[in-house]
Write a protein that holds these residues in place. Structure first.
Motif, PDB file in Angstrom:
ATOM      1  N   SER A   1       9.239   9.474  40.943  1.00  0.00           N
ATOM      2  CA  SER A   1      10.046   9.136  42.125  1.00  0.00           C
ATOM      3  C   SER A   1       9.391   8.021  42.929  1.00  0.00           C
ATOM      4  O   SER A   1      10.049   7.063  43.353  1.00  0.00           O
ATOM      5  N   TYR A   2       8.080   8.143  43.150  1.00  0.00           N
ATOM      6  CA  TYR A   2       7.363   7.106  43.905  1.00  0.00           C
ATOM      7  C   TYR A   2       7.457   5.761  43.186  1.00  0.00           C
ATOM      8  O   TYR A   2       7.725   4.730  43.816  1.00  0.00           O
TER       9      TYR A   2
ATOM     10  N   SER B   1       4.025  10.283  41.105  1.00  0.00           N
ATOM     11  CA  SER B   1       5.278  10.775  40.541  1.00  0.00           C
ATOM     12  C   SER B   1       6.192   9.636  40.098  1.00  0.00           C
ATOM     13  O   SER B   1       6.061   8.490  40.528  1.00  0.00           O
TER      14      SER B   1
ATOM     15  N   ILE C   1      11.863  17.221  46.037  1.00  0.00           N
ATOM     16  CA  ILE C   1      11.393  16.582  47.269  1.00  0.00           C
ATOM     17  C   ILE C   1      10.987  17.644  48.293  1.00  0.00           C
ATOM     18  O   ILE C   1       9.908  17.563  48.912  1.00  0.00           O
TER      19      ILE C   1
ATOM     20  N   ASN D   1      16.516  16.727  42.119  1.00  0.00           N
ATOM     21  CA  ASN D   1      15.786  15.807  43.001  1.00  0.00           C
ATOM     22  C   ASN D   1      15.625  16.385  44.392  1.00  0.00           C
ATOM     23  O   ASN D   1      14.562  16.278  45.018  1.00  0.00           O
TER      24      ASN D   1
ATOM     25  N   LEU E   1      17.291   7.313  44.638  1.00  0.00           N
ATOM     26  CA  LEU E   1      17.382   8.336  43.604  1.00  0.00           C
ATOM     27  C   LEU E   1      18.800   8.882  43.622  1.00  0.00           C
ATOM     28  O   LEU E   1      19.435   8.936  44.682  1.00  0.00           O
TER      29      LEU E   1
ATOM     30  N   LYS F   1       9.663   4.649  41.170  1.00  0.00           N
ATOM     31  CA  LYS F   1      11.013   4.084  41.216  1.00  0.00           C
ATOM     32  C   LYS F   1      11.356   3.551  42.597  1.00  0.00           C
ATOM     33  O   LYS F   1      12.024   2.520  42.729  1.00  0.00           O
TER      34      LYS F   1
END
Length: 246
Positions: A205-206, A203, A231, A227, A221, A208
């Motif tokens: 998110s990972y 993802s 999660i 978000n 984040l 970043k």
């Protein structure tokens, strides 16, 4: 003469750098300071607490040695040992100065948790206890959290240390009470990362937060509904795919 000029230039450069840092520094808001203090709060288990506090008091002032002698440690029951480990880290490790609160911390979901014990961390003996008594540790945390509705940073660290992925439903339940403790979302992401859950590992998110190990301690984040829901949805899906006991 050239050397003197070079030194003066260096001093001027440093002074200029310090001046620039002073100019860009912004005082954190009261909300940020309050949230940082909230993030760093630990939970005190009730199991034999007075007894354990008295034992810890006898070893206070030993500077870098905050460990009970083995003969005293062995007099503690399992529940009392749990309390001891959750409120007293034995291993001293010199850290840099504490980082100032991050601006607008209350509006961020961080990649990592804050320290639970300042310049101390769990010793090998303490880590061995957590792993050897994994099921009991999860049960005691669950019992304690059920009374306080609070997951202190020490409990969060313990859950991550023992890979307490079975506790995901409880963590989400506690978070959903007021949506205040965004570090619970951090725990959910770390559990998915540590278990190499593919949908999270691939993802944005990972990438970043964790692709660069060194920068992950400062990564975050932005906190928003999208978000938050993503999660929780991923963590629920991850948990539901786990093999169930029995």
């Amino acid at each position: 003469m050239k050397r003197i000029v070079a030194i003066l230039v260096l001093v001027a450069t440093c002074n200029s750098s310090f001046a620039q840092e002073a100019e860009v520094y912004q005082e954190p808001s009261k909300a940020t300071v309050a949230y940082q203090e909230y993030r760093e709060k630990t939970t005190r288990p009730p199991y034999g607490l007075e007894k354990v506090l008295m034992m810890i008091k006898k070893i206070e002032g030993n500077d870098e040695n905050m460990a009970l002698k083995q003969k005293d440690y062995l007099t503690l029951s399992l529940r009392e040992k749990f309390t001891y480990h959750m409120i007293n880290a034995e291993s001293y490790s010199q850290n840099c100065d504490a980082m100032p609160p991050v601006l607008d911390a209350e509006k961020k979901i961080f990649a990592q948790l804050p320290d639970a014990f300042g310049e101390y961390s769990w010793s090998e003996r303490q880590l061995n206890f957590l792993h050897a008594n994994r099921d009991s540790v999860m049960a005691l945390i669950t019992e304690s959290v059920g009374r306080s509705n609070r997951v202190g940073v020490n409990y969060k660290k313990a859950i991550i240390e023992i890979n307490g992925r079975e506790m995901i439903p409880l963590l989400i339940s506690i978070y959903n009470r007021d949506h205040k403790d965004k570090d619970i979302l951090t725990v959910l992401m770390i559990l998915m990362k540590n278990n190499e859950y593919a949908p999270f590992m691939t993802s944005a998110s990972y990438k970043k937060l964790y692709a660069d190990g060194e920068s992950s301690y400062h990564a975050f984040l932005n906190f928003n509904t999208a978000n938050e829901e993503l999660i929780i949805q991923r963590a629920n899906t991850f948990y539901n795919a786990l093999p169930k006991k029995g």
